[in-house]
Design a protein around this motif. Structure first.
Motif, PDB file in Angstrom:
ATOM      1  N   ASP A 307      27.727  24.017  33.464  1.00  0.00           N
ATOM      2  CA  ASP A 307      26.538  23.216  33.167  1.00  0.00           C
ATOM      3  C   ASP A 307      26.858  21.725  33.198  1.00  0.00           C
ATOM      4  N   MET A 308      28.078  21.366  32.800  1.00  0.00           N
ATOM      5  CA  MET A 308      28.461  19.954  32.787  1.00  0.00           C
ATOM      6  C   MET A 308      29.236  19.560  34.039  1.00  0.00           C
ATOM      7  N   ALA A 309      30.101  20.425  34.521  1.00  0.00           N
ATOM      8  CA  ALA A 309      31.063  20.031  35.553  1.00  0.00           C
ATOM      9  C   ALA A 309      30.614  20.311  36.981  1.00  0.00           C
ATOM     10  N   GLY A 322      34.249  24.387  48.609  1.00  0.00           N
ATOM     11  CA  GLY A 322      35.436  23.590  48.363  1.00  0.00           C
ATOM     12  C   GLY A 322      35.416  22.884  47.031  1.00  0.00           C
ATOM     13  N   ILE A 323      34.333  22.194  46.704  1.00  0.00           N
ATOM     14  CA  ILE A 323      34.308  21.436  45.457  1.00  0.00           C
ATOM     15  C   ILE A 323      34.300  22.367  44.253  1.00  0.00           C
ATOM     16  N   ARG A 324      33.592  23.486  44.340  1.00  0.00           N
ATOM     17  CA  ARG A 324      33.587  24.395  43.194  1.00  0.00           C
ATOM     18  C   ARG A 324      34.961  25.032  42.987  1.00  0.00           C
ATOM     19  N   PHE A 325      35.648  25.320  44.070  1.00  0.00           N
ATOM     20  CA  PHE A 325      37.009  25.855  43.952  1.00  0.00           C
ATOM     21  C   PHE A 325      37.903  24.857  43.217  1.00  0.00           C
ATOM     22  N   ASN A 326      37.773  23.588  43.550  1.00  0.00           N
ATOM     23  CA  ASN A 326      38.581  22.562  42.907  1.00  0.00           C
ATOM     24  C   ASN A 326      38.238  22.418  41.428  1.00  0.00           C
ATOM     25  N   ILE A 327      36.951  22.370  41.111  1.00  0.00           N
ATOM     26  CA  ILE A 327      36.529  22.238  39.714  1.00  0.00           C
ATOM     27  C   ILE A 327      36.952  23.458  38.908  1.00  0.00           C
ATOM     28  N   ALA A 371      34.775  12.275  32.540  1.00  0.00           N
ATOM     29  CA  ALA A 371      33.362  12.358  32.921  1.00  0.00           C
ATOM     30  C   ALA A 371      32.763  13.740  32.741  1.00  0.00           C
ATOM     31  N   THR A 372      33.584  14.787  32.706  1.00  0.00           N
ATOM     32  CA  THR A 372      33.028  16.146  32.636  1.00  0.00           C
ATOM     33  C   THR A 372      33.240  16.822  31.293  1.00  0.00           C
ATOM     34  N   LYS A 373      33.961  16.164  30.383  1.00  0.00           N
ATOM     35  CA  LYS A 373      34.162  16.735  29.049  1.00  0.00           C
ATOM     36  C   LYS A 373      33.991  15.637  28.007  1.00  0.00           C
ATOM     37  N   ASP A 374      34.129  16.013  26.757  1.00  0.00           N
ATOM     38  CA  ASP A 374      34.140  15.031  25.694  1.00  0.00           C
ATOM     39  C   ASP A 374      35.301  14.069  25.910  1.00  0.00           C
ATOM     40  N   GLN A 375      35.117  12.789  25.584  1.00  0.00           N
ATOM     41  CA  GLN A 375      36.156  11.798  25.862  1.00  0.00           C
ATOM     42  C   GLN A 375      37.456  12.078  25.102  1.00  0.00           C
ATOM     43  N   GLN A 376      37.413  12.888  24.055  1.00  0.00           N
ATOM     44  CA  GLN A 376      38.625  13.214  23.314  1.00  0.00           C
ATOM     45  C   GLN A 376      39.628  13.951  24.189  1.00  0.00           C
ATOM     46  N   VAL A 377      39.137  14.693  25.178  1.00  0.00           N
ATOM     47  CA  VAL A 377      40.044  15.412  26.074  1.00  0.00           C
ATOM     48  C   VAL A 377      40.905  14.419  26.849  1.00  0.00           C
ATOM     49  N   ALA A 378      40.275  13.384  27.405  1.00  0.00           N
ATOM     50  CA  ALA A 378      41.037  12.359  28.114  1.00  0.00           C
ATOM     51  C   ALA A 378      41.936  11.580  27.154  1.00  0.00           C
ATOM     52  N   LYS A 379      41.435  11.325  25.962  1.00  0.00           N
ATOM     53  CA  LYS A 379      42.239  10.607  24.973  1.00  0.00           C
ATOM     54  C   LYS A 379      43.493  11.396  24.609  1.00  0.00           C
ATOM     55  N   SER A 380      43.378  12.710  24.559  1.00  0.00           N
ATOM     56  CA  SER A 380      44.547  13.546  24.282  1.00  0.00           C
ATOM     57  C   SER A 380      45.614  13.400  25.362  1.00  0.00           C
ATOM     58  N   LYS A 722      26.801  15.608  37.276  1.00  0.00           N
ATOM     59  CA  LYS A 722      26.584  15.033  35.957  1.00  0.00           C
ATOM     60  C   LYS A 722      27.826  14.259  35.530  1.00  0.00           C
ATOM     61  N   VAL A 723      27.612  13.214  34.745  1.00  0.00           N
ATOM     62  CA  VAL A 723      28.726  12.525  34.100  1.00  0.00           C
ATOM     63  C   VAL A 723      28.386  12.304  32.631  1.00  0.00           C
ATOM     64  N   ASN A 724      29.407  12.405  31.807  1.00  0.00           N
ATOM     65  CA  ASN A 724      29.281  12.073  30.393  1.00  0.00           C
ATOM     66  C   ASN A 724      29.765  10.631  30.245  1.00  0.00           C
ATOM     67  N   PHE A 725      28.842   9.712  30.131  1.00  0.00           N
ATOM     68  CA  PHE A 725      29.197   8.294  30.014  1.00  0.00           C
ATOM     69  C   PHE A 725      28.873   7.819  28.612  1.00  0.00           C
ATOM     70  N   ARG A 726      29.921   7.596  27.841  1.00  0.00           N
ATOM     71  CA  ARG A 726      29.780   7.063  26.488  1.00  0.00           C
ATOM     72  C   ARG A 726      28.817   7.898  25.653  1.00  0.00           C
ATOM     73  N   ASN A 727      29.048   9.222  25.744  1.00  0.00           N
ATOM     74  CA  ASN A 727      28.305  10.225  24.979  1.00  0.00           C
ATOM     75  C   ASN A 727      26.845  10.359  25.392  1.00  0.00           C
TER      76      ASN A 727
END
Length: 768
Positions: A307-309, A322-327, A371-380, A722-727
């Motif tokens: 739904d998000m990615a 191709g893109i779905r395989f990568n995601i 962009a596809t998850k909560d920013q905490q994932v990238a922060k980790s 979709k992108v998650n930009f600043r919540n």
């Protein structure tokens, strides 16, 4: 599409027809993972043909002693290897006393294998005629649970078609496994116990040297035509294996089914003395739940991810697949649940690169996860490097650097450098720059500055100290130079003044100085703590500025381009179009000496700098450098086509951008580099996502504002993401005539579209 056997499909990877020569390739392409463990798509039943058996537990590794002919000071003691874990999927099947083995059957027909990416499962079906002339139909399905991530599930159905048959299932656990890439054929696992209770079996083992404790477990159940059978079994156990054998006389046309749950518990997550207890509890939980209910959970978990990615593409099945395989593979590899983990270039699909962390994470993967998850994932992922800062300082000390200078490893599991090729270990130091850039990129996208005063500034100081010490002053040029390096283009080793390395070194110093001032002004307590801890002085800052302000960048007045390195124009400049196809890929056809003397570029190098620092250069400068370097680029790194696709789109060259997009998105599906049987290129898959979002979608951050310059390939009718930009969740749908923006959230968002300000109201659709 170059591939002749993966069927085009929007949501699945489908193989039809059995051919032994492609078994290993399909094992890679249809690998499964859930972030905590993974496995190649090996057959459950015995297969005597050529195969690459592989199961892996996230974070469990072995320090395989470095093997080199001539030891040099500074060499890492070991190369960290993700371990081939004990095999839990195995099910030996005998029919009237003969083993079911596709390599030996008289005939295999109607073979079909499907990796369903929408729902997260792998299936296989075929009919086989054994050498004893019994014909059977086999159907299997398996998955690794996202919800209960220490468990996988298998349903294995056998139906005799031409006669009644004695069908025996022997599900087993096997700890007698090895790695294909062992340096010294060391024993990696020490078996501590093998036992069973009722329909459950357990092998507890420990890795040599690293002392990870792992319990491999299984629970089995047999049913006939859907009715569970209560029956006796034979138990066969040995030093490192255990198997149950169930014997059943099956009438022609009836279906006998083995359901098997299995997986791993490890002392990374549990007390080492409680591993069997935890495994029992988990097996009981999923057995009570049942295969179908667990599969339904799986479908729901993947639906939430998609739904998000998801990126949809209209009118181009090859591009969509191709893109779905990568995601899909990115999410199978890393979900952000465990901050101790990172993203290996092969993920859970093979052993190459040791399953370790590379600079790929910072350069390519973080934008996808931001962009596809909560920013905490990238922060980790940023925090992962902070926790390894002391090791990075130790790594630099081994090479003679002082005063807290930090050199992050090219390859690592625990922060120590464990890559044993000198031209990489000592010279591919640009990796330090990618780690600093990721800190900048995270703040630029999320607007969350908190990581920098808390942790990130200490990382930046260590990196800046390294660059200041690594540069040396040339009296002849009256400039600072960085000698003896390997840039992102690994087809040039031990060169002087690699432009990308010099440029990112200067940028790192400038950015650290800028960030110090910002923290001093707004976070005085953190600033005092950091200065006290690092003992940073004004005199040292003056040394940094001296280096940054006087960095040398090789430039050709005649070509009007920055030179990839000092000696690039001394090469025989024959472009790739004049290189015979029979000589490609050159890394498999040429000697290393010949490669190093050639002008051929493995991946974007100078252009990598133009990608990171696009706003430092004019569009004319980008065009000039793209036109000069791309003709020499062989794209034999998986990380290359995506950067070129983004830049071609920026330049409005949509045919070229689309060609590069297809190459990056279908790199493994079409096996461009003739190596897919070794495993997939996981980290470059994030670059495929960038090819659409940043390339065709033109997404950037401009003056702290989300910006888009949408373009669309001629082959597509439309695409959306979709992108998650600043919540705030923003959906973008691009067609040939318009772009639609839809915002989920509780506040408005102002964006730029082709340079013009557009306000998107919450829960409203805006068409541009």
């Amino acid at each position: 599409m170059n591939n002749i056997y993966i069927q085009p499909d929007n949501w699945s990877i489908i193989e039809e027809g059995f051919e032994a020569k492609r078994v290993k390739s399909s094992e890679s392409l249809m690998s499964l993972g859930n972030g905590a463990m993974g496995q190649r798509a090996n057959f459950e039943e015995h297969y005597s043909g050529e195969t690459f058996q592989g199961s892996y537990v996230a974070g469990v590794y072995y320090p395989d002693k470095t093997r080199v002919g001539w030891w040099k000071n500074g060499y890492p003691e070991y190369f960290a290897k993700v371990l081939n874990a004990p095999n839990w999927i195995g099910i030996n099947v005998t029919i009237n006393g003969e083993s079911l083995d596709l390599a030996k059957c008289n005939k295999v027909e109607n073979f079909r294998r499907e990796l369903n990416m929408k729902e997260g499962w792998l299936s296989r079906s075929f009919t086989a005629t054994l050498q004893n002339f019994i014909e059977v139909k086999v159907e299997t399905k398996r998955f690794l649970s996202l919800e209960i991530d220490e468990i996988g599930a298998i349903e294995y159905h056998v139906t005799p078609l031409n006669n009644d048959a004695q069908i025996n299932f022997s599900p087993y656990l096997d700890n007698g496994i090895t790695n294909e890439d062992s340096n010294w054929d060391d024993k990696f696992w020490d078996v501590l116990s093998v036992n069973h209770e009722d329909e459950q079996a357990f092998i507890v083992s420990r890795t040599m040297k690293t002392n990870f404790y792992v319990c491999t477990a299984m629970q089995t159940q047999v049913s006939l035509n859907g009715e569970i059978l209560e029956q006796d079994k034979t138990v066969n156990d040995a030093i490192d294996t255990i198997a149950f054998t169930y014997q059943n006389q099956v009438t022609k046309g009836d279906t006998i089914t083995l359901t098997k749950f299995g997986g791993y518990t490890s002392d990374r997550n549990h007390d080492k003395n409680e591993l069997i207890t935890v495994a029992k509890k988990t097996l009981n939980q999923v057995t009570e739940l049942g295969f179908s209910a667990l599969l339904e959970q799986q479908k729901q978990a993947w639906a939430k991810i998609w739904d998000m990615a998801d990126i949809t593409i209209e009118g181009d099945v090859a591009a969509q697949q191709g893109i779905r395989f990568n995601i899909f593979q990115l999410n199978q590899t890393y979900l952000g649940k465990d901050a101790r983990l990172n993203i290996g270039p092969k993920g859970f699909t093979g052993e190459k690169y040791g399953g370790s962390t590379y600079w790929d994470t910072e350069a390519y993967c973080i934008p996808f996860y931001m962009a596809t998850k909560d920013q905490q994932v990238a922060k980790s992922l940023l925090e992962y490097r902070y926790h390894h800062l002391e090791k990075a300082i130790e790594n630099a000390e081994k090479l003679g650097f002082t005063n807290g200078a930090a050199l992050y490893p090219m390859v690592t599991m625990n922060g120590e450098e464990c890559h044993n090729e000198w031209e990489i270990t000592f010279e591919e130091i640009h990796r330090n720059g990618a780690i600093a850039f990721a800190i900048f990129n995270y703040f630029r996208y999320t607007g969350d500055f908190s990581y920098i005063p808390e942790k990130g500034l200490e990382v930046l100081i260590g990196i800046a100290r390294f660059w200041q010490q690594r540069a040396n002053f040339s009296e002849a040029k009256n400039k600072y130079m960085i000698l003896g390096v390997t840039g992102p283009n690994e087809y040039e080793n031990n060169v002087n003044n690699n432009w990308y390395t010099n440029y990112i070194a200067k940028w790192c110093i400038d950015y650290t100085i800028e960030t110090l001032a910002k923290v001093k002004e707004g976070y005085s307590d953190d600033y005092s703590r950091i200065i006290g801890k690092t003992k940073l002085t004004d005199n040292e800052l003056d040394l940094w500025k001296e280096v940054a302000n006087n960095m040398y960048f090789p430039f050709s007045e005649t070509k009007n381009v920055y030179l990839q390195q000092d000696g690039f124009l001394d090469k025989e400049l024959i472009t790739v179009e004049n290189l015979p196809k029979s000589q490609r890929p050159i890394n498999q056809k040429w000697s290393w000496d010949r490669i190093l003397r050639s002008p051929y570029i493995k991946q974007a190098d100078t252009l990598q700098g133009f990608y990171f620092f696009e706003d430092h250069f004019t569009i004319e400068e980008l065009e000039r450098h793209f036109d000069f370097y791309e003709p020499f680029t062989v794209h034999e790194s998986s990380l290359s086509p995506c950067v070129h696709s983004i830049q071609a789109a920026k330049l409005g060259r949509m045919d070229q951008a689309y060609e590069f997009y297809l190459r990056t998105s279908r790199l493994d599906l079409d096996d461009y580099n003739h190596e897919v049987e070794e495993g997939l290129h996981i980290t470059s898959m994030a670059g495929t996502w960038m090819s659409i979002v940043e390339g065709f979608g033109g997404m950037r951050i401009v003056n702290d504002t989300l910006s888009f310059e949408p373009k669309i390939p001629a082959e597509w009718n439309g695409y959306s993401f979709k992108v998650n930009f600043r919540n705030l969740i923003l959906k973008i749908h691009v067609t040939k005539s318009e772009t639609k923006f839809e915002l989920e959230g509780h506040r408005d968002l102002e964006i730029l579209v082709n340079g013009k300000a557009v306000t998107i109201s919450a829960n409203n659709l805006v068409t541009v």
